[in-house]
Design an enzyme around this catalytic site. Structure first.
Site, PDB file in Angstrom:
ATOM      1  N   SER A 143       0.863  -1.193   0.000  1.00 22.00           N
ATOM      2  CA  SER A 143       0.000   0.000   0.000  1.00 22.00           C
ATOM      3  C   SER A 143       0.892   1.233   0.000  1.00 22.00           C
ATOM      4  CB  SER A 143      -0.864   0.014   1.265  1.00 22.00           C
ATOM      5  OG  SER A 143      -1.550   1.246   1.390  1.00 22.00           O
ATOM      6  N   TYR A 156      -2.628  -0.605  10.114  1.00 22.66           N
ATOM      7  CA  TYR A 156      -2.462  -0.765   8.663  1.00 22.66           C
ATOM      8  C   TYR A 156      -1.065  -0.326   8.220  1.00 22.66           C
ATOM      9  CZ  TYR A 156      -4.056  -0.926   3.790  1.00 22.66           C
ATOM     10  OH  TYR A 156      -4.228  -1.242   2.461  1.00 22.66           O
ATOM     11  N   LYS A 160       1.821  -2.716   6.690  1.00 18.52           N
ATOM     12  CA  LYS A 160       2.195  -2.504   5.280  1.00 18.52           C
ATOM     13  C   LYS A 160       3.666  -2.108   5.173  1.00 18.52           C
ATOM     14  CE  LYS A 160      -1.671  -3.659   3.315  1.00 18.52           C
ATOM     15  NZ  LYS A 160      -1.765  -4.811   2.394  1.00 18.52           N
TER      16      LYS A 160
END
Ligand code: NAI
Length: 291
Positions: A143, A156, A160
């Site tokens: 991402s 997140y 990532k």
């Protein structure tokens, strides 16, 4: 080096929805035979039935956070097709939260799905790609959050960043070990049209109250609203698919799909390109192994 996907075998995790399903369709349109996997067995069966109208598909339900599942997925894929050419570590989840409020259970969940999954994918598939010596490629759908940090993104961004680093490490280890049949690509999208803003669909029962409660904080609620709107109007998955398969064929290490303005693209490239020590090895001692 893989010149095309015709007749090749592609394994894609999280393939019942969004980017994974689009990548499966894209691989199939390029002539690949498919192994698709997802934690949601019903959605996977539906996706497989649709894909099977156009080509060979093996569907294997698996929770990527569980090593026994990913190991069984790899065994099933090899039993059916012999050699695997393309592994796409795609399954992932997003839920906003504050660093000190997110429960340990939710941290574990996101670490499992977004991060341990890629460790599992590498360990289950790469040794057999090395032993086979055939054209192969590993893609990690990371991402933009793997090179930047946004408020409310603790689980997140952290996971990532980890999979960007892990996949870069894979790239470097293949170089030093003179493994030339396997390419590596890391994809760092911004917002792409998908169902990622509905983590309730795969969160454990015990996490559902916490996932609902993230709407109680006005900042997180606003962030989620912006994210939902962004995803709804984000990059069409078909555009992402084109970029991913072009990068696989070109053996590009990085794909930065949403950084479209000259400035943001240059910034993202500067961040991404400076990460891998291949061009400026440290320690200098390892330079000969990175040629
Ligand atoms: P999505 O929610 O539409 O698809 C994700 C799929 O992963 C779902 O089918 C879900 O059932 C599956 N999944 C969830 N947990 C799983 C588990 N434990 N084991 C196996 N499968 C599981 O979301 P999307 O956007 O297609 O996500 C795919 C990847 O793209 C993720 O890694 C995500 O982080 C990444 N990504 C997405 C962006 C976006 O804007 N949509 C932006 C940047 C990265």
């Amino acid at each position: 080096m893989m010149r095309d996907l015709n007749g090749k075998v592609a394994v894609i995790t999280g393939a019942a929805s969004g980017i994974g399903l689009a990548l499966a369709r894209g691989a199939q349109a390029r002539g690949a035979r498919l192994v698709i996997s997802d934690i949601r067995a019903d959605a996977l069966t539906e996706a497989a039935a649709d894909l099977a109208r156009h080509g060979e598909v093996l569907a294997v339900p698996a929770d990527v956070s569980d090593w026994t599942h990913v190991s069984a997925l790899a065994d099933a894929a090899h039993d059916r097709f012999g050699a695997i050419n393309l592994l796409i570590n795609n399954a992932g989840v997003f839920a906003s939260g504050l660093t000190w409020e997110v429960s340990l259970e939710q941290y574990d969940w996101v670490i499992g799905v977004n991060q341990r999954s890629v460790i599992h994918g590498i360990k289950a598939f790469v040794p057999r790609m090395i032993a086979g010596g055939h054209d192969a490629h590993v893609v990690t759908i990371a991402s933009g959050a793997g090179i930047t940090v946004n408020p409310g993104f603790c689980t997140y961004s952290m996971t990532k960043h980890a999979v960007v680093a892990l996949t870069e490490a894979l790239y470097l280890d293949l170089l030093t070990q003179r493994v030339s049949n396997i390419g590596v690509t890391i994809v760092m999208p911004g917002v792409v049209q998908s169902n990622i803003m509905f983590p309730e669909k795969t969160g454990h029962a015990a996490l559902q109250d916490e996932l609902k409660a993230r709407q109680d904080n006005p900042v997180l609620a606003a962030l989620e609203a912006v994210m939902r709107a962004g995803v709804d109007s984000g990059l069409p998955v078909a555009d992402l698919v084109e970029q991913v398969y072009a990068a696989v064929m070109a053996r590009d290490l990085y794909v930065l799909p949403n950084f479209t303005s000259d400035v943001s693209r240059a910034q993202a490239q500067a961040i991404a390109m400076g990460r891998v020590t291949a061009t400026d090895p440290y320690p200098a001692l390892i330079a000969p192994w990175l040629q």
